[in-house]
Design a protein around this motif. Structure first.
Motif, PDB file in Angstrom:
ATOM      1  N   ALA A 355       0.846  -1.190   0.000  1.00  0.00           N
ATOM      2  CA  ALA A 355       0.000   0.000   0.000  1.00  0.00           C
ATOM      3  C   ALA A 355       0.877   1.234   0.000  1.00  0.00           C
ATOM      4  O   ALA A 355       1.852   1.325   0.755  1.00  0.00           O
ATOM      5  N   ASN A 356       0.524   2.195  -0.876  1.00  0.00           N
ATOM      6  CA  ASN A 356       1.171   3.499  -0.889  1.00  0.00           C
ATOM      7  C   ASN A 356       0.426   4.433   0.057  1.00  0.00           C
ATOM      8  O   ASN A 356      -0.785   4.629  -0.069  1.00  0.00           O
ATOM      9  N   VAL A 357       1.168   5.016   0.981  1.00  0.00           N
ATOM     10  CA  VAL A 357       0.564   5.938   1.931  1.00  0.00           C
ATOM     11  C   VAL A 357       0.445   7.309   1.267  1.00  0.00           C
ATOM     12  O   VAL A 357       1.416   7.800   0.675  1.00  0.00           O
ATOM     13  N   PRO A 358      -0.738   7.943   1.317  1.00  0.00           N
ATOM     14  CA  PRO A 358      -0.904   9.257   0.675  1.00  0.00           C
ATOM     15  C   PRO A 358       0.085  10.284   1.223  1.00  0.00           C
ATOM     16  O   PRO A 358       0.487  10.234   2.382  1.00  0.00           O
ATOM     17  N   ILE A 482      13.035  15.550  -6.278  1.00  0.00           N
ATOM     18  CA  ILE A 482      12.210  14.370  -6.568  1.00  0.00           C
ATOM     19  C   ILE A 482      11.346  14.058  -5.335  1.00  0.00           C
ATOM     20  O   ILE A 482      11.849  13.979  -4.215  1.00  0.00           O
ATOM     21  N   ASP A 483      10.048  13.882  -5.563  1.00  0.00           N
ATOM     22  CA  ASP A 483       9.147  13.522  -4.476  1.00  0.00           C
ATOM     23  C   ASP A 483       9.412  12.085  -4.027  1.00  0.00           C
ATOM     24  O   ASP A 483       9.905  11.248  -4.788  1.00  0.00           O
ATOM     25  N   THR A 484       9.077  11.810  -2.776  1.00  0.00           N
ATOM     26  CA  THR A 484       9.242  10.465  -2.234  1.00  0.00           C
ATOM     27  C   THR A 484       7.890   9.798  -2.022  1.00  0.00           C
ATOM     28  O   THR A 484       6.856  10.467  -1.928  1.00  0.00           O
ATOM     29  N   GLN A 485       7.948   8.479  -1.947  1.00  0.00           N
ATOM     30  CA  GLN A 485       6.736   7.679  -1.745  1.00  0.00           C
ATOM     31  C   GLN A 485       6.946   6.758  -0.553  1.00  0.00           C
ATOM     32  O   GLN A 485       7.901   5.989  -0.516  1.00  0.00           O
ATOM     33  N   LEU A 486       6.046   6.839   0.435  1.00  0.00           N
ATOM     34  CA  LEU A 486       6.097   5.946   1.592  1.00  0.00           C
ATOM     35  C   LEU A 486       5.189   4.753   1.325  1.00  0.00           C
ATOM     36  O   LEU A 486       4.012   4.916   0.978  1.00  0.00           O
ATOM     37  N   THR A 487       5.750   3.543   1.492  1.00  0.00           N
ATOM     38  CA  THR A 487       5.045   2.311   1.150  1.00  0.00           C
ATOM     39  C   THR A 487       5.084   1.352   2.332  1.00  0.00           C
ATOM     40  O   THR A 487       6.087   1.270   3.039  1.00  0.00           O
TER      41      THR A 487
END
Length: 934
Positions: A355-358, A482-487
């Motif tokens: 799941a990708n956290v918003p 660059i934006d990051t993505q918390l998963t």
């Protein structure tokens, strides 16, 4: 005849001559035998003598002198008599003169003498014989049955042995003779038993007995005397089979029932250790409570993560990365949940879900201090060199594939990666922290907390501190845009690949994954968050012997008892108890496992004590029924809704909880309902229908209403949620202070709310309490609406409806001019009153008067003493009325704008301030109205 007749003739001549001369006739004494032996059968009267009873007299055949007249017996209470059968021949018979019983006397000895008839018919000059001894033996009759000496015989045998004699039964007979008084035979009446009995009453087993097959036998035995007379009553023989003396624990039950709410329950109240008499120098027993199948390793509180943190005193500001799916937290909707866990929210990852956290949820700046916490259950990964399994990963969303921070498992090692930005540090610094622990791959639940105080990182597992065994350094990451993505459950690879995708999937279960930036968690809070609510306990520690030592593990699931004396160990083990402090524990089995080691003098171990396996059955608790009650409809004037604090929709709210109790509760044999007190963990007020319009209405609770309580609240246009583990009373108090405000009530027809409350994260939920809020509209009870009597929108709401009286119905026709003038004057007076009222309200607000939060006066209390009566002519000119209506509307709009400006100036005042006006103002307004409109 001549030869016989001569002596006879001579005898009579001699007797006659003697008589004539006066000489003696009875010269001789009778003669009998010197001894007699006789036999008589008991209960009979005839005696058989040997020789027969016969007396002779030499005087025979002389009449009387030669005849036998009697036999006399001399002896102590001899129950016999002798009777002469023939006087001439001297024959007699001996017979019993009374009862003769062999059991009373077997033999009799007495003296007997014979008496002749004397010298003549008178019996004078009689003579008696010498004394003869008579010995009589009484023959026995088999009249009695054998009788056993004991009513019940008991014996015990050890399994596996053949006995020559287990025990001896004995019967006796009251008959006097050896033939009938002796027992010649015994017999086992019960068929199919592995026992035999001989003629002496000795019982033996015919086969080896097994304790496991049968622990005891009950057999019936009878006896026969030598006359083959059977015992009247058989006797029972109880034979216990004892196991071969095996060292081990005895006197314990395989199952112990635990009723919720009963506190500490002894597990082995009668247990003792059998050592078969061997001398011992020490005993160590370890009791293990196995609860791995209950919840996350044991029975814990199943409240939500936020509620638990609030309950344990954790600092606010944590972010739940695995919340329950909802419209606002929908990123967990696609994940697999592990159902059937007693309302415990558990997510199961099988290597295909992530799941990708918003972005708006992810903390943007972790700072040098932050905490990551989670529950994890994980097993060994397949293969010799397994792939990384990521729990949490913050990586580049696009273009590149840099991992800024992540938590993953690799080859049963827990690794935390933290790459600092180059702007924060520009030197070679610690970046990877490794821990190698058994808990990581034991397929059991554990609570992991990582406290980061860069460059130091500390791991807590189930409250125990572990330092990393390996720390590797790395260069910081160069800053970029660059934006990051918390998963969660994998790592996002958005760059350096043709198609962005998840990678390094996690295999296992997670629950309560949170991250808190800005501060680390304390040891006390960590211990509280992972604390078990069930465990082992020891009652009456002060009564234990001095040589007893005991030790609990942190979770109180393992207890070790050590002592030198067996009796002390036995006493200590009887005090081992199970306790569950939850009001509503998870029902089901808990396994118990006891291992024991024994030491002998001079030896390490001398006895092998078998392990014990038992269970504790936690019975289902009585499920509470949570009931919300109160008024389902709230009608308030528009002014109340526009007030700075609005209205309290749930002011009359009550929350109760009841449970059903079965037979026997509280001394009653019938089931009943009992009110109970327990905590709640959230109450949600949901808006039914359209969401709240922030431009004209609000639903909120002031922070002061939550002070002193373990409560917090969040609100949105969909409603308000109050959460935290606290009592029903505190929830009642908080809900009663929820305020609804609508500063444009004219647009409101009705607003509906739905309230539900929960205990244990939804395990027990209340009824749905629906409430409708609407505006109180005043109307005159006339056929045509009188706009003059209607309350203008700009007026402060009057708490009592106006009392409007119509004229008599017989009045008809056009309104007279005087009436029109009066109506115009009344309208002008009303406008003046409104202006004065607004001015007084403004002055009152500036004086800082505040009314009670609960609302002060009810809406219908302000006009109780008013004598105002407005008289309206229903026959007035319609056109004139319409013109007046337009005039009033214009005045009302202007006044409403002025009132809104006034409210903006005094916006910091409470609804109490805006609703209250002093009594002088009301009296002044009433007087003016009476003057104008009477």
């Amino acid at each position: 005849m001549q030869t016989l007749g001569l002596p006879f003739l001579l005898f009579w001549l001699v007797w006659g001559h003697s008589c004539a001369l006066g000489g003696k006739v009875n010269k001789h004494k009778p003669w009998i035998e010197t001894s007699y032996h006789g036999v008589i059968t008991e209960n009979m009267d005839t005696v058989l003598l040997d020789p027969p009873l016969v007396a002779l007299d030499k005087d025979a055949p002389v009449p009387f002198a030669g005849e036998i007249c009697a036999f006399k017996i001399y002896g102590q209470d001899a129950p016999f008599e002798a009777v002469v059968l023939n006087r001439t021949s001297g024959e007699g018979v001996l017979r019993a003169s009374g009862p003769v019983d062999c059991e009373i006397q077997k033999e009799y000895t007495f003296i007997i003498q014979a008496y002749d008839c004397g010298a003549g018919p008178s019996g004078a000059d009689w003579k008696k014989s010498h004394k003869a001894v008579v010995h009589i033996q009484v023959d026995d009759v088999n009249e009695f049955c054998p009788v056993f000496r004991e009513p019940l015989y008991k014996a015990s045998v050890t399994e596996g042995k053949i006995y020559d004699s287990i025990l001896q039964v004995e019967a006796w007979d009251q008959d006097c003779s050896p033939q009938y008084s002796q027992i010649c035979n015994y017999e086992i009446v019960t068929a199919g038993t592995p026992f035999a009995i001989d003629r002496n009453g000795n019982i033996r087993n015919t086969e080896r007995l097994s304790y496991d097959k049968q622990q005891s036998y009950m057999i019936m035995v009878t006896a026969f005397d030598c006359g083959q007379k059977r015992a009247k009553e058989d006797v029972a023989v109880h034979i216990d089979v004892k196991p071969v003396c095996k060292p081990g624990w005895q006197g314990w039950n395989k199952r112990v029932d635990y009723e919720p709410g009963t506190g500490s329950r002894q597990l082995f109240p009668k247990m003792h250790l059998e050592t078969c008499g061997g001398p011992l120098s020490g005993v160590k027993a370890m009791v293990e409570l196995q609860t791995n199948h209950i919840g996350k390793g044991c029975d814990r509180e199943t409240y939500s993560e936020k509620s638990l943190q609030k309950l344990c005193g954790a600092a606010s500001g944590s972010t739940d990365l695995l919340p329950a799916p909802s419209p606002s937290t929908n990123w967990t909707a696609s994940l697999l949940t592990d159902s059937g866990r007693d309302s415990d929210l558990i997510y199961r990852f099988d290597g295909r879900q992530a799941a990708n956290v918003p972005d708006h949820v992810v903390p943007q700046n972790l700072t040098d201090q932050f905490t990551i916490a989670t529950w994890m259950k994980h097993g060994p990964s397949p293969g010799l060199r397994a792939e990384k399994e990521t729990l949490l990963c913050n990586s580049d969303k696009t273009e590149m594939n840099r991992h800024h921070y992540s938590l993953y498992v690799h080859n049963c090692r827990l690794v935390f990666l933290l790459r600092r930005d180059f702007t924060q540090v520009d030197t070679f610094r610690p970046a990877e922290f490794h821990w190698k622990l058994e808990q990581i791959c034991d397929k059991e639940w554990h609570y992991y907390v990582i406290n980061v105080e860069f460059p130091a990182v500390t791991l807590f597992v189930d409250g125990v501190t572990y330092e990393p065994y390996l720390v590797t350094d790395d260069w910081p990451i160069h800053s970029s845009k660059i934006d990051t993505q918390l998963t969660v459950g994998a790592c996002w690879q958005g760059g350096e690949v043709a198609t962005p995708r998840f990678t390094q999937y996690f295999h296992g279960s997670l629950s309560g994954l949170t991250i808190r930036p800005g501060r680390i968690e304390t040891q006390k809070v960590i211990s509280c968050l992972q604390a078990c609510k069930e465990g082992l306990d020891i009652n009456s520690l002060e009564s234990l012997a001095k040589d007893i030592k005991f030790h609990f593990n942190p979770a109180q699931s393992v207890l070790v008892v050590d002592g030198e004396d067996v009796d002390s160990i036995n006493t200590a083990m009887t005090k081992v108890s199970y306790i569950n402090s939850r009001q509503f524990p998870t029902a089901g089995l808990r396994r118990l496992h006891i291992t024991t080691t024994v030491q002998c003098f001079g030896e390490d171990t001398c006895l092998s004590i078998p392990d014990i396996k038992a269970v504790v059955m936690v019975l289902p608790p009585s499920e509470p029924r949570i009931t919300i009650s109160g008024s389902n409809r709230l009608v308030r004037p528009a002014g109340d809704l526009r007030a700075p604090l609005g209205v309290a929709p749930f002011k009359e709210l009550h929350i109760t909880s009841t449970v059903m109790k079965g037979d026997g509760f509280g001394g009653s044999r019938r089931p009943g309902v009992m009110e109970v007190m327990h905590n709640l963990d959230y109450c949600d007020v949901l808006v039914i229908g359209d969401e709240l319009n922030p431009e004209r209405e609000s639903l909120e609770i002031h922070h002061s209403a939550l002070l002193g309580k373990h409560l917090d609240a969040t609100n949105s246009t969909s409603g308000i949620s109050i959460y935290g583990v606290d009592s029903m009373a505190h929830y009642e108090q908080a809900l009663r202070q929820v305020r609804y405000r609508n500063w444009r009530p004219a647009t409101l027809s009705e607003r509906k709310f739905r309230l539900t409350c929960s205990e244990l994260n939804g395990r027990y939920t209340s009824n749905e309490f629906n409430l409708e809020v609407s505006v109180l509209h005043h109307s005159a009870p006339v056929e045509h609406v009188n706009h003059m009597a209607a309350q203008p929108q700009y007026m402060r709401p009057v708490h009592h409806p106006l009392m409007i009286h119509t004229l008599n119905s017989h009045m008809s026709g056009a309104a007279p001019p005087a009436a029109t003038v009066v109506i115009v004057v009344c309208i002008a007076a009303l406008v003046v009153i409104v202006v004065i009222g607004v001015y007084r309200i403004h002055a009152t607000h500036q004086e800082g008067s505040r009314e009670d939060e609960d609302g002060g006066k009810e809406p219908e209390e302000d006009w109780d003493n008013s004598a105002l009566t407005i008289t309206v002519n229903p026959m007035e000119n319609i056109k004139g009325a319409q013109a007046l209506d337009e005039e009033v509307k214009e005045e009302g709009q202007e006044q409403e704008e002025e009132e809104e400006e006034e409210e903006e100036q005094v916006g910091g005042m409470t609804s109490t301030e805006s609703d209250n006006s002093d009594e002088d103002e009301e009296e002044e307004e009433e007087d003016e109205r009476e003057k104008v409109c009477v």
